[in-house]
Design an enzyme around this catalytic site. Structure first.
Site, PDB file in Angstrom:
ATOM      1  N   GLU A 103       0.818  -1.202   0.000  1.00 51.47           N
ATOM      2  CA  GLU A 103       0.000   0.000   0.000  1.00 51.47           C
ATOM      3  C   GLU A 103       0.858   1.262   0.000  1.00 51.47           C
ATOM      4  OE1 GLU A 103      -1.710  -0.544   3.963  1.00 51.47           O
ATOM      5  OE2 GLU A 103      -0.639   1.212   4.601  1.00 51.47           O
ATOM      6  N   CYS A 116       2.733   8.347   1.928  1.00 50.77           N
ATOM      7  CA  CYS A 116       3.140   7.405   2.973  1.00 50.77           C
ATOM      8  C   CYS A 116       3.450   6.088   2.264  1.00 50.77           C
ATOM      9  CB  CYS A 116       1.977   7.262   3.949  1.00 50.77           C
ATOM     10  SG  CYS A 116       2.226   6.016   5.207  1.00 50.77           S
ATOM     11  N   CYS A 123       5.443  -7.172   8.356  1.00 48.42           N
ATOM     12  CA  CYS A 123       6.438  -6.618   9.273  1.00 48.42           C
ATOM     13  C   CYS A 123       6.747  -7.652  10.346  1.00 48.42           C
ATOM     14  CB  CYS A 123       5.905  -5.341   9.934  1.00 48.42           C
ATOM     15  SG  CYS A 123       7.102  -4.551  11.037  1.00 48.42           S
ATOM     16  N   CYS A 127       4.264  -5.383  16.667  1.00 48.29           N
ATOM     17  CA  CYS A 127       3.655  -4.458  17.637  1.00 48.29           C
ATOM     18  C   CYS A 127       2.193  -4.863  17.792  1.00 48.29           C
ATOM     19  CB  CYS A 127       3.755  -3.010  17.151  1.00 48.29           C
ATOM     20  SG  CYS A 127       5.456  -2.507  16.878  1.00 48.29           S
ATOM     21  N   CYS A 130      -0.851  -2.989  16.018  1.00 49.67           N
ATOM     22  CA  CYS A 130      -0.734  -2.670  14.594  1.00 49.67           C
ATOM     23  C   CYS A 130      -1.140  -3.861  13.737  1.00 49.67           C
ATOM     24  CB  CYS A 130       0.710  -2.272  14.301  1.00 49.67           C
ATOM     25  SG  CYS A 130       1.073  -2.106  12.544  1.00 49.67           S
ATOM     26  N   SER A 226       8.900   5.669  16.866  1.00 47.18           N
ATOM     27  CA  SER A 226       7.604   5.287  17.456  1.00 47.18           C
ATOM     28  C   SER A 226       7.843   4.949  18.921  1.00 47.18           C
ATOM     29  CB  SER A 226       7.024   4.077  16.716  1.00 47.18           C
ATOM     30  OG  SER A 226       6.731   4.441  15.386  1.00 47.18           O
ATOM     31  N   CYS A 345      -1.758   2.139   8.713  1.00 47.75           N
ATOM     32  CA  CYS A 345      -0.639   1.223   8.681  1.00 47.75           C
ATOM     33  C   CYS A 345      -1.137  -0.221   8.582  1.00 47.75           C
ATOM     34  CB  CYS A 345       0.136   1.424   9.977  1.00 47.75           C
ATOM     35  SG  CYS A 345       1.503   0.335  10.245  1.00 47.75           S
TER      36      CYS A 345
END
Ligand code: SAH
Ligand code: SF4
Length: 371
Positions: A103, A116, A123, A127, A130, A226, A345
């Protein structure tokens, strides 16, 4: 829009920095000065005129064009899906050669148009709040796949800012991200100002230190961290990376990050309802950052379906904001963008699956916060 995906067979021309191109020309016997000149010509064709075939590079000899055609792929990154939010945020889905999708999001605001971009498919950092984190890491993006997102969207829009805040942990794909930045910021490339490019990390300390050495001068982007927690136990609960690199270790690396005068590191703080949203948290954040030139972006959490965390009360976010401002901390509340189109995200990819497969528009809360 095309649905053909990029071939993996040849290396991609959009992966080459200008110095790589010069070396390529020298390797086929072109003298150094001319090789450098050629590499600048190629960059102009690719990034200024945005041409789509080597044949169009009319100021290069036929032989040179043929060499590039034989050796390199030049196809554009195929856009397969796009959607516009009521607030003007647009999300795009690109299909990679192996069928995976990534994306990118365009976020307009009064004075800028921010893109972005993603740095990985999925990933590894896991986290807890997320959605990308729940996917695990599928693979790193190649340089051309990072550059390609910006190049494609810049064909129809005047992009002013780039943030590495889409899918993935950019510093977990450090070398490709650095190379992409060297292309995006090159004057003969996409010519972005280093002040308008921000790399956001969950806090991979060795990679922060490496990037500090790796990208200097004209190629040095802004750094965003972050933080998302005000003490170790709290941060660790939502960000497993904190077990490897705790807050002190992370902030030591931030202190060693070379900043130009008047520049600051951005600290993102996702405010999770009932978890890290008190004035005590604000005070701890203030103390942690007291000796670092910094600004704090408070990002109200956008829950996704199945998420175990809650959106914070506006009053709590505003109270934290006021507390920090009153103590001279440069704090901002970054309101969510693109809520109605799942533009946060990692949320685009999931939404797209449903949208493409069932053609039904989802409306769930989501967010993209700009740097
Ligand atoms: N991996 C990098 C960059 C991508 S995430 C990083 O973690 O910094 C970009 C930002 O989005 C991070 O600050 C992250 O904390 C935040 N984020 C992730 N999911 C979110 C959500 N559902 N609501 C609000 N912010 C979120
Ligand atoms: Fe990865 Fe960033 Fe999401 Fe954490 S917040 S899982 S590092 S994309």
């Amino acid at each position: 829009m095309t649905s053909a995906a990029l071939s993996p067979e040849k290396p991609h021309i959009f992966s080459l920095r200008m110095s790589d191109l010069a070396e390529e020309f020298m390797s086929i016997g072109v003298p150094e000065k001319k090789a450098r000149y050629h590499s600048r010509q190629v960059f102009h064709w690719l990034y200024h005129r945005k041409i789509t075939s080597f044949e169009q590079m009319t100021d290069l000899s036929k032989l040179t064009r043929q060499h590039l055609t034989d050796k390199y792929e030049i196809a554009a990154l195929p856009k397969v899906f796009e959607q516009k939010s009521v607030d003007g945020t647009q999300k795009f889905l690109f299909k990679l050669f192996d069928g995976k999708t990534i994306e990118s999001v365009l976020i307009p605001s009064e004075d800028r148009l921010t893109i972005c971009i993603s740095s990985q498919v999925g990933c590894a950092m896991a986290c807890k709040f997320c959605l990308t984190g729940t996917m695990g890491l599928m693979r790193n993006l190649g340089v051309h796949e990072i550059v390609g997102q910006v190049l494609e969207l810049s064909k129809n829009a005047n992009i002013s800012n780039i943030v590495f805040m889409g899918m993935g942990e950019p510093l977990h794909n450090l070398e490709n991200v650095c190379r992409a930045i060297e292309i995006l910021l090159n004057q003969d490339g996409l010519n972005f100002s280093k002040r308008k490019v921000t790399v956001s990390t969950s806090g991979l300390v060795p990679a922060i230190r490496k990037m500090n050495e790796r990208l200097k001068g004209a190629y040095r982007p802004n750094l965003a961290i972050s933080l998302n927690g005000s003490y170790d136990a709290q941060r660790e609960e939502v960000m497993p990376v904190n077990k490897a690199f705790d807050i002190k270790t992370l902030l030591d690396a931030c202190r060693d990050w070379e900043l130009e005068p008047h520049r600051r590191i951005t600290f993102e703080y996702v405010v999770l309802g009932g978890l890290n949203d008190t004035l005590e948290d604000a005070e701890r954040v203030r103390r942690l950052l007291a000796d670092i030139p910094s600004k704090v972006n408070l990002i109200p959490y956008n829950p996704h379906p199945g998420s175990e965390y809650a959106r914070p009360d506006d009053a709590k976010v505003n109270a934290m904001h006021r507390y920090l401002l009153d103590r001279d901390v440069a704090a901002m509340v970054r309101h969510s963008r693109g809520r109605d189109i799942l533009a946060a995200c990692g949320q685009l990819r999931s939404a797209k699956k449903e949208a493409l497969e069932s053609a039904s528009a989802e409306t769930a809360p989501a967010a993209v916060a700009t740097a």
